[in-house]
Scaffold this motif. Structure first.
Motif, short mmCIF file in Angstrom:
data_model
loop_
_atom_site.label_atom_id
_atom_site.label_comp_id
_atom_site.label_asym_id
_atom_site.label_seq_id
_atom_site.Cartn_x
_atom_site.Cartn_y
_atom_site.Cartn_z
N ARG A 59 0.82 -1.22 0.00
CA ARG A 59 0.00 0.00 0.00
C ARG A 59 0.86 1.26 0.00
NH1 ARG A 59 -5.25 0.21 1.53
NH2 ARG A 59 -4.90 2.42 1.05
N LEU A 60 1.96 1.24 0.72
CA LEU A 60 2.85 2.40 0.73
C LEU A 60 3.45 2.65 -0.64
CD1 LEU A 60 4.69 1.91 4.16
CD2 LEU A 60 2.94 3.61 3.61
N LEU A 61 3.80 1.57 -1.33
CA LEU A 61 4.33 1.72 -2.69
C LEU A 61 3.27 2.24 -3.65
CD1 LEU A 61 6.52 -1.52 -2.96
CD2 LEU A 61 7.31 0.83 -2.66
N GLN A 62 2.01 1.83 -3.43
CA GLN A 62 0.93 2.30 -4.28
C GLN A 62 0.65 3.79 -4.07
OE1 GLN A 62 -2.32 -0.30 -3.28
NE2 GLN A 62 -1.56 -2.00 -4.53
N MET A 63 1.03 4.29 -2.90
CA MET A 63 0.80 5.71 -2.62
C MET A 63 1.69 6.62 -3.46
SD MET A 63 0.47 5.85 1.52
CE MET A 63 -0.79 4.92 2.39
N ILE A 64 2.83 6.11 -3.90
CA ILE A 64 3.80 6.95 -4.61
C ILE A 64 3.20 7.53 -5.90
CG2 ILE A 64 6.05 7.01 -5.75
CD1 ILE A 64 7.02 4.97 -3.71
N PRO A 65 2.66 6.68 -6.82
CA PRO A 65 2.08 7.28 -8.04
C PRO A 65 0.87 8.15 -7.75
CG PRO A 65 1.62 4.91 -7.93
CD PRO A 65 2.63 5.20 -6.87
N VAL A 66 0.10 7.80 -6.71
CA VAL A 66 -1.06 8.64 -6.36
C VAL A 66 -0.59 10.01 -5.89
CG1 VAL A 66 -3.03 8.88 -4.80
CG2 VAL A 66 -2.45 6.64 -5.73
N LEU A 67 0.45 10.02 -5.04
CA LEU A 67 0.99 11.29 -4.55
C LEU A 67 1.56 12.12 -5.69
CD1 LEU A 67 1.79 13.07 -2.13
CD2 LEU A 67 3.94 11.80 -2.02
N LEU A 68 2.31 11.48 -6.60
CA LEU A 68 2.89 12.21 -7.72
C LEU A 68 1.81 12.78 -8.64
CD1 LEU A 68 5.87 9.84 -8.65
CD2 LEU A 68 5.99 12.06 -7.48
N GLY A 69 0.83 11.97 -8.94
CA GLY A 69 -0.23 12.42 -9.85
C GLY A 69 -1.06 13.55 -9.26
N SER A 70 -1.47 13.40 -8.01
CA SER A 70 -2.31 14.42 -7.39
C SER A 70 -1.55 15.73 -7.19
CB SER A 70 -2.84 13.92 -6.04
OG SER A 70 -1.78 13.55 -5.18
N THR A 71 -0.30 15.65 -6.74
CA THR A 71 0.46 16.88 -6.53
C THR A 71 0.78 17.58 -7.85
OG1 THR A 71 2.49 15.53 -6.43
CG2 THR A 71 1.49 16.19 -4.33
N ILE A 116 -1.14 17.58 -10.55
CA ILE A 116 -2.36 18.25 -10.99
C ILE A 116 -2.57 19.54 -10.19
CG2 ILE A 116 -4.88 18.06 -11.07
CD1 ILE A 116 -4.52 15.08 -11.63
N ILE A 117 -2.37 19.45 -8.88
CA ILE A 117 -2.53 20.63 -8.03
C ILE A 117 -1.50 21.69 -8.39
CG2 ILE A 117 -2.39 21.46 -5.65
CD1 ILE A 117 -3.37 18.59 -4.86
N PHE A 118 -0.27 21.25 -8.61
CA PHE A 118 0.82 22.16 -8.97
C PHE A 118 0.48 22.90 -10.26
CE2 PHE A 118 4.96 23.43 -10.55
CZ PHE A 118 5.68 23.73 -9.40
N ALA A 119 0.02 22.15 -11.26
CA ALA A 119 -0.31 22.75 -12.55
C ALA A 119 -1.47 23.73 -12.42
CB ALA A 119 -0.63 21.66 -13.57
N MET A 120 -2.49 23.36 -11.65
CA MET A 120 -3.66 24.23 -11.51
C MET A 120 -3.32 25.51 -10.76
SD MET A 120 -6.59 21.39 -10.64
CE MET A 120 -7.84 22.63 -10.40
N VAL A 121 -2.53 25.39 -9.69
CA VAL A 121 -2.20 26.57 -8.88
C VAL A 121 -1.35 27.55 -9.67
CG1 VAL A 121 -0.87 27.36 -6.88
CG2 VAL A 121 -2.43 25.43 -6.66
N PHE A 122 -0.33 27.06 -10.36
CA PHE A 122 0.55 27.96 -11.08
C PHE A 122 -0.04 28.42 -12.41
CE2 PHE A 122 3.64 26.28 -8.10
CZ PHE A 122 4.40 27.41 -7.82
N ALA A 123 -1.20 27.86 -12.77
CA ALA A 123 -1.89 28.34 -13.97
C ALA A 123 -2.85 29.49 -13.65
CB ALA A 123 -2.66 27.20 -14.63
N LEU A 124 -3.04 29.77 -12.35
CA LEU A 124 -3.94 30.86 -11.97
C LEU A 124 -3.39 32.20 -12.45
CD1 LEU A 124 -4.84 29.84 -8.29
CD2 LEU A 124 -6.32 29.71 -10.30
#
Length: 308
Positions: A8-20, A22-30
């Motif tokens: 489960r910890l290993l599965q968190m890595i792609p989830v963390l990368l993907g979510s951050t 998307i958030i990074f792109a949305m925030v800096f696109a403001l």
């Protein structure tokens, strides 16, 4: 068990990368200039703006900015906000308050919600059941800022039972009313979810068999039915903890709480992308770990569930 946790910890890595990302792109696109207002009423000098954008990698392509950011995160550095303050230092002072607020809200929704749901479930079709269903629907239909402002006015301003705002110390007593407001909607959902699952399990064959063998109805509900009914409730509460941490923005604004929610709001207002992304990154981590804990609790509530 250990293999399951590692997987489960290993599965968190792609989830963390993907979510951050998307958030990074949305925030800096403001839209907006992050240097606006830094130099008073006058616009900042071109040399200052160029140095500022260079220090924060704002002229790099988005993937390059994100890669540099995640390298720093892997080293425990959440970056420095546009005011020159480390985001990690800001969160260290604010997270305990928001975590305490969310934890108290979880306690409220667990105790009140489960109790109301059990009461409605075992008295299906009676006055208590109808009262719980109508009141929870009423709470769900009202926006949280309306509930917060109303309770703040009556319980704080008029009747002076609770403080109107929360001091920087954020004592337990001061957080009682904000925590109840924050968890009010979740209390309603937990009550309805508990009631629905309890009513369904009370009709199950294993409950009738247990009662036919001489087990009292109270013991059959407490020992068998309630444990099975709480599995979906635990799932909701675990997922709700991360939601409460992120959704505390409105509650913290109403009661002037110096927590993560207020920090996120002010950072968005100031176009401080580093602060917003750093805060949300921590929220994503907390959310993922809370869901892992929920999955582990399944085995406690239902021994048939294993994590081999």
């Amino acid at each position: 068990m250990y293999k399951y946790i590692l997987r489960r910890l290993l599965q968190m890595i792609p989830v963390l990368l993907g979510s951050t990302f998307i958030i990074f792109a949305m925030v800096f696109a403001l839209p907006g200039d992050p240097t606006a207002g830094m130099c008073g009423e006058r616009p900042c000098a071109p040399a200052f703006v160029a140095k500022f954008r260079l220090e924060h990698n704002l002229d790099d392509p988005l993937p390059t900015q994100y890669a540099k950011y995640m390298v720093n995160v892997a080293q425990g550095d959440l970056g420095t906000n546009f005011r020159g303050i480390k985001v990690a230092d800001e969160l260290k002072t604010r997270y305990p308050t928001t975590a305490k607020l969310a934890g108290m809200a979880i306690i409220f929704e667990t105790i009140i919600g489960v109790f109301a749901g059990v009461l409605a479930g075992i008295r299906k079709g009676r006055f208590v059941d109808n009262l719980v269903l109508v009141s929870t629907l009423f709470v769900i239909a009202i926006p949280i800022f309306v509930i917060g402002a109303t309770l703040q006015y009556y319980l704080g301003v008029r009747w002076k039972i609770f403080p109107v705002t929360v001091s920087p110390e954020a004592t337990f007593y001061e957080l009682l009313l904000p925590a109840f407001v924050l968890g009010s909607g979740s209390i309603a959902y937990v009550a309805r979810l508990t009631r629905t699952n309890l009513v369904e399990n009370l009709r199950a064959d294993y409950v009738r068999t247990a009662v036919a063998k001489g087990l009292t109805r109270r013991r059959a509900i407490g020992l068998h039915t309630l444990r099975n009914s709480l599995i979906p409730v635990v799932t909701f509460i675990g997922a709700d903890f991360g939601g409460l941490l992120g959704g505390a923005i409105v509650t913290e604004r109403i009661f002037n709480i110096q927590g993560v929610g207020g920090y996120t709001f002010s950072s968005l207002h100031n176009h401080d992308g580093v602060a917003v992304v750093g805060t949300v990154t921590v929220l994503v981590l907390v959310f993922l770990l809370a869901n892992l804990l929920v999955d582990l609790l399944y085995g406690v509530l239902d021994p048939r569930i294993t994590h081999d």
